[in-house]
Scaffold this motif. Structure first.
Motif, PDB file in Angstrom:
ATOM      1  N   GLY A  32      45.337 -11.071  54.801  1.00 40.40           N
ATOM      2  CA  GLY A  32      46.063 -12.308  54.575  1.00 40.40           C
ATOM      3  C   GLY A  32      45.299 -13.371  53.825  1.00 40.40           C
ATOM      4  O   GLY A  32      45.775 -14.503  53.703  1.00 40.40           O
ATOM      5  N   GLU A  33      44.129 -13.040  53.302  1.00 38.02           N
ATOM      6  CA  GLU A  33      43.319 -14.024  52.596  1.00 38.02           C
ATOM      7  C   GLU A  33      43.333 -13.781  51.087  1.00 38.02           C
ATOM      8  O   GLU A  33      43.625 -12.676  50.617  1.00 38.02           O
ATOM      9  CB  GLU A  33      41.886 -14.035  53.132  1.00 38.02           C
ATOM     10  CG  GLU A  33      41.811 -14.495  54.584  1.00 38.02           C
ATOM     11  CD  GLU A  33      40.425 -14.967  54.981  1.00 38.02           C
ATOM     12  OE1 GLU A  33      39.448 -14.649  54.279  1.00 38.02           O
ATOM     13  OE2 GLU A  33      40.326 -15.664  56.013  1.00 38.02           O
ATOM     14  N   MET A  34      42.999 -14.830  50.339  1.00 40.46           N
ATOM     15  CA  MET A  34      42.879 -14.753  48.888  1.00 40.46           C
ATOM     16  C   MET A  34      41.397 -14.703  48.537  1.00 40.46           C
ATOM     17  O   MET A  34      40.610 -15.505  49.033  1.00 40.46           O
ATOM     18  CB  MET A  34      43.525 -15.976  48.226  1.00 40.46           C
ATOM     19  CG  MET A  34      44.977 -16.188  48.582  1.00 40.46           C
ATOM     20  SD  MET A  34      45.647 -17.730  47.874  1.00 40.46           S
ATOM     21  CE  MET A  34      45.858 -17.248  46.164  1.00 40.46           C
ATOM     22  N   CYS A  35      41.049 -13.772  47.660  1.00 41.01           N
ATOM     23  CA  CYS A  35      39.650 -13.596  47.263  1.00 41.01           C
ATOM     24  C   CYS A  35      39.562 -13.520  45.745  1.00 41.01           C
ATOM     25  O   CYS A  35      40.309 -12.770  45.119  1.00 41.01           O
ATOM     26  CB  CYS A  35      39.071 -12.326  47.893  1.00 41.01           C
ATOM     27  SG  CYS A  35      37.389 -11.920  47.352  1.00 41.01           S
ATOM     28  N   VAL A  36      38.662 -14.295  45.158  1.00 45.45           N
ATOM     29  CA  VAL A  36      38.395 -14.233  43.728  1.00 45.45           C
ATOM     30  C   VAL A  36      37.192 -13.347  43.467  1.00 45.45           C
ATOM     31  O   VAL A  36      36.188 -13.420  44.179  1.00 45.45           O
ATOM     32  CB  VAL A  36      38.149 -15.651  43.151  1.00 45.45           C
ATOM     33  CG1 VAL A  36      37.207 -15.611  41.953  1.00 45.45           C
ATOM     34  CG2 VAL A  36      39.461 -16.291  42.716  1.00 45.45           C
ATOM     35  N   ILE A  37      37.313 -12.480  42.458  1.00 42.97           N
ATOM     36  CA  ILE A  37      36.187 -11.696  41.959  1.00 42.97           C
ATOM     37  C   ILE A  37      35.868 -12.232  40.571  1.00 42.97           C
ATOM     38  O   ILE A  37      36.700 -12.164  39.668  1.00 42.97           O
ATOM     39  CB  ILE A  37      36.513 -10.194  41.889  1.00 42.97           C
ATOM     40  CG1 ILE A  37      36.935  -9.669  43.260  1.00 42.97           C
ATOM     41  CG2 ILE A  37      35.314  -9.403  41.370  1.00 42.97           C
ATOM     42  CD1 ILE A  37      37.433  -8.235  43.255  1.00 42.97           C
ATOM     43  N   GLN A  38      34.678 -12.788  40.421  1.00 46.97           N
ATOM     44  CA  GLN A  38      34.342 -13.471  39.183  1.00 46.97           C
ATOM     45  C   GLN A  38      33.061 -12.902  38.581  1.00 46.97           C
ATOM     46  O   GLN A  38      32.165 -12.453  39.296  1.00 46.97           O
ATOM     47  CB  GLN A  38      34.174 -14.972  39.446  1.00 46.97           C
ATOM     48  CG  GLN A  38      34.173 -15.823  38.193  1.00 46.97           C
ATOM     49  CD  GLN A  38      34.187 -17.308  38.511  1.00 46.97           C
ATOM     50  OE1 GLN A  38      33.984 -17.716  39.643  1.00 46.97           O
ATOM     51  NE2 GLN A  38      34.427 -18.125  37.499  1.00 46.97           N
ATOM     52  N   GLY A  39      32.999 -12.926  37.254  1.00 47.77           N
ATOM     53  CA  GLY A  39      31.817 -12.456  36.546  1.00 47.77           C
ATOM     54  C   GLY A  39      32.076 -12.468  35.058  1.00 47.77           C
ATOM     55  O   GLY A  39      33.219 -12.587  34.615  1.00 47.77           O
ATOM     56  N   THR A  40      31.035 -12.328  34.270  1.00 47.64           N
ATOM     57  CA  THR A  40      31.191 -12.311  32.825  1.00 47.64           C
ATOM     58  C   THR A  40      31.812 -10.988  32.378  1.00 47.64           C
ATOM     59  O   THR A  40      31.907 -10.034  33.155  1.00 47.64           O
ATOM     60  CB  THR A  40      29.830 -12.492  32.133  1.00 47.64           C
ATOM     61  OG1 THR A  40      28.949 -11.444  32.564  1.00 47.64           O
ATOM     62  CG2 THR A  40      29.215 -13.843  32.499  1.00 47.64           C
ATOM     63  N   LEU A 152      55.821  -7.941  43.727  1.00 47.23           N
ATOM     64  CA  LEU A 152      56.090  -8.395  45.096  1.00 47.23           C
ATOM     65  C   LEU A 152      57.309  -7.749  45.736  1.00 47.23           C
ATOM     66  O   LEU A 152      57.403  -7.684  46.958  1.00 47.23           O
ATOM     67  CB  LEU A 152      56.271  -9.914  45.116  1.00 47.23           C
ATOM     68  CG  LEU A 152      55.015 -10.753  44.943  1.00 47.23           C
ATOM     69  CD1 LEU A 152      55.386 -12.221  44.913  1.00 47.23           C
ATOM     70  CD2 LEU A 152      54.027 -10.491  46.073  1.00 47.23           C
ATOM     71  N   ILE A 153      58.268  -7.280  44.937  1.00 48.54           N
ATOM     72  CA  ILE A 153      59.506  -6.728  45.492  1.00 48.54           C
ATOM     73  C   ILE A 153      59.212  -5.571  46.441  1.00 48.54           C
ATOM     74  O   ILE A 153      59.953  -5.318  47.392  1.00 48.54           O
ATOM     75  CB  ILE A 153      60.473  -6.275  44.366  1.00 48.54           C
ATOM     76  CG1 ILE A 153      61.869  -5.973  44.919  1.00 48.54           C
ATOM     77  CG2 ILE A 153      59.923  -5.070  43.611  1.00 48.54           C
ATOM     78  CD1 ILE A 153      62.635  -7.187  45.365  1.00 48.54           C
ATOM     79  N   LYS A 154      58.084  -4.893  46.213  1.00 51.30           N
ATOM     80  CA  LYS A 154      57.698  -3.774  47.074  1.00 51.30           C
ATOM     81  C   LYS A 154      57.186  -4.237  48.437  1.00 51.30           C
ATOM     82  O   LYS A 154      56.921  -3.420  49.308  1.00 51.30           O
ATOM     83  CB  LYS A 154      56.586  -2.966  46.402  1.00 51.30           C
ATOM     84  CG  LYS A 154      57.003  -2.240  45.138  1.00 51.30           C
ATOM     85  CD  LYS A 154      55.779  -1.774  44.352  1.00 51.30           C
ATOM     86  CE  LYS A 154      54.861  -0.911  45.199  1.00 51.30           C
ATOM     87  NZ  LYS A 154      53.630  -0.532  44.474  1.00 51.30           N
ATOM     88  N   ASN A 155      57.018  -5.560  48.587  1.00 49.20           N
ATOM     89  CA  ASN A 155      56.452  -6.116  49.818  1.00 49.20           C
ATOM     90  C   ASN A 155      55.065  -5.523  50.096  1.00 49.20           C
ATOM     91  O   ASN A 155      54.793  -5.012  51.190  1.00 49.20           O
ATOM     92  CB  ASN A 155      57.391  -5.856  50.999  1.00 49.20           C
ATOM     93  CG  ASN A 155      57.048  -6.729  52.204  1.00 49.20           C
ATOM     94  OD1 ASN A 155      56.319  -7.705  52.092  1.00 49.20           O
ATOM     95  ND2 ASN A 155      57.569  -6.351  53.360  1.00 49.20           N
ATOM     96  N   PRO A 156      54.160  -5.578  49.100  1.00 49.94           N
ATOM     97  CA  PRO A 156      52.838  -4.966  49.268  1.00 49.94           C
ATOM     98  C   PRO A 156      51.972  -5.769  50.228  1.00 49.94           C
ATOM     99  O   PRO A 156      52.092  -6.996  50.313  1.00 49.94           O
ATOM    100  CB  PRO A 156      52.252  -5.015  47.850  1.00 49.94           C
ATOM    101  CG  PRO A 156      52.854  -6.246  47.255  1.00 49.94           C
ATOM    102  CD  PRO A 156      54.266  -6.300  47.807  1.00 49.94           C
ATOM    103  N   GLN A 186      53.512 -17.722  52.426  1.00 44.87           N
ATOM    104  CA  GLN A 186      54.828 -17.312  52.926  1.00 44.87           C
ATOM    105  C   GLN A 186      54.855 -15.877  53.433  1.00 44.87           C
ATOM    106  O   GLN A 186      55.456 -15.586  54.475  1.00 44.87           O
ATOM    107  CB  GLN A 186      55.871 -17.491  51.827  1.00 44.87           C
ATOM    108  CG  GLN A 186      57.300 -17.148  52.259  1.00 44.87           C
ATOM    109  CD  GLN A 186      58.324 -17.576  51.228  1.00 44.87           C
ATOM    110  OE1 GLN A 186      58.047 -18.395  50.354  1.00 44.87           O
ATOM    111  NE2 GLN A 186      59.535 -17.028  51.323  1.00 44.87           N
ATOM    112  N   TYR A 187      54.204 -14.963  52.694  1.00 45.04           N
ATOM    113  CA  TYR A 187      54.299 -13.548  53.030  1.00 45.04           C
ATOM    114  C   TYR A 187      53.025 -12.974  53.662  1.00 45.04           C
ATOM    115  O   TYR A 187      53.018 -11.827  54.103  1.00 45.04           O
ATOM    116  CB  TYR A 187      54.637 -12.733  51.768  1.00 45.04           C
ATOM    117  CG  TYR A 187      55.971 -13.081  51.158  1.00 45.04           C
ATOM    118  CD1 TYR A 187      57.163 -12.757  51.803  1.00 45.04           C
ATOM    119  CD2 TYR A 187      56.040 -13.740  49.932  1.00 45.04           C
ATOM    120  CE1 TYR A 187      58.383 -13.083  51.237  1.00 45.04           C
ATOM    121  CE2 TYR A 187      57.258 -14.060  49.356  1.00 45.04           C
ATOM    122  CZ  TYR A 187      58.437 -13.731  50.019  1.00 45.04           C
ATOM    123  OH  TYR A 187      59.646 -14.048  49.463  1.00 45.04           O
ATOM    124  N   GLY A 188      51.937 -13.766  53.680  1.00 42.41           N
ATOM    125  CA  GLY A 188      50.679 -13.280  54.256  1.00 42.41           C
ATOM    126  C   GLY A 188      50.047 -12.157  53.452  1.00 42.41           C
ATOM    127  O   GLY A 188      49.335 -11.309  53.991  1.00 42.41           O
TER     128      GLY A 188
END
Length: 233
Positions: A32-40, A152-156, A186-188
Motif C-alpha cells: 500500500g505504499e508508494m516508492c520512487v526508484i531514482q538514478g541516472t 488500473l482496470i485489472k485492480n492490480p 483510494q485503492y491502496g
C-alpha cells in the motif's frame, strides 16, 4: 513486506560486450505504499523494474511479491503473475491507435476476474467525456490517463510506473502525480515509480536511489509533500 528483492543480479551480453547492470540489489517495499526508484540513465533502475515485472529474467537472486517467488517462473506462470497482480504504466503510452479510450481499457478489463468498475474509473480519471475518442484525438495528459486507466482496470495490487511523467509538461505532470496519489489513497495500490525527476521523491513513502547497479540510498520520507505542492516538475 509486500515486495522483497534480495541480492538481485542482472547482466547483458558476453565477452567484450558483457555489462553487469544490477550488482546485488536488496530492498523491500511495504504493502500500500508508494516508492520512487531514482538514478541516472544506465544506473539500472528500469532494469530493476522490468525484473520485478517479469519482463526481464535475472541472473541470480530473489524477487518475492505478495509471498510469491517471481524469479525463475516459467513463461505461463509469469503470464499469470502479470495478469493477476501487476499493472504497467510507461513513459510512452502504448495505446492501440484504432481503439477508443474505452476499448483500450477493455483490452485489460477482459484479462481479469475482478476488474474495477469501468464507469467509476473513467470518472475518477476524468475520462468519461473522452471515452469514445481515439488516442490521436487526445492530449498527452489524456493519453497517459487512458494508459493509467488501462493498468488500473485489472485492480492490480502492484503498479509499476516507468517514467510516467517523462513525456509531459510540468502542469500535466503534476495532474498525473496527483492522480497517482489519489489512486494510492483510494485503492491502496502499492506503487513503484521509476523517474529522473528529483521532485517526485518528496511525495512518496520510500525512496531507493541506484547508482552503477547498486543501492546508494534507501530511506523513508518522514514528512511527505502532497503532489499538488511539488516544485520544479
Amino acid at each position: 513486506m509486500y515486495l522483497e528483492v534480495k541480492d538481485l543480479k542482472k547482466s547483458y551480453g558476453e565477452g567484450g560486450g558483457y555489462v553487469q547492470v544490477l550488482k546485488g540489489i536488496t530492498a523491500g517495499v511495504e504493502q500500500g505504499e508508494m516508492c520512487v526508484i531514482q538514478g541516472t540513465s544506465g544506473s539500472g533502475k528500469s532494469t530493476l523494474l522490468n525484473c520485478i515485472g517479469g519482463l526481464d529474467t535475472v541472473d541470480s537472486g530473489s524477487i518475492v511479491v505478495d509471498g510469491q517467488e517471481v524469479a525463475g517462473l516459467n513463461s505461463k506462470a509469469l503470464s499469470n503473475y502479470r495478469r493477476e497482480k501487476l499493472g504497467f504504466i510507461f513513459q510512452f503510452y502504448n495505446l492501440v491507435p484504432n481503439l477508443t479510450v474505452k476499448e483500450n481499457i477493455q483490452v485489460c478489463q477482459y484479462l481479469t476476474k475482478n476488474p474495477l468498475n469501468m464507469e467509476e474509473l473513467l470518472q475518477v480519471l476524468g475520462l468519461t467525456e473522452h471515452q469514445n475518442k481515439f488516442p490521436a484525438q487526445l492530449s498527452g495528459g489524456q493519453q497517459q490517463r487512458c494508459a493509467i486507466a488501462r493498468a488500473l482496470i485489472k485492480n492490480p495490487s502492484l503498479l509499476l510506473c516507468d517514467e510516467p511523467t517523462g513525456a509531459l509538461d510540468s502542469r500535466t505532470s503534476r495532474d498525473i502525480l496527483i492522480l497517482l496519489e489519489d489512486i494510492n489513497r483510494q485503492y491502496g495500490t502499492t506503487m513503484l515509480i521509476v523517474t529522473h525527476n528529483n521532485s517526485i521523491k518528496n511525495m512518496v513513502h520510500q525512496v531507493i536511489m541506484i547508482k552503477d547497479g547498486q543501492i546508494s540510498k534507501n530511506y523513508r520520507n518522514e514528512k511527505r509533500v502532497p503532489a499538488a505542492e511539488l516544485e520544479d516538475l
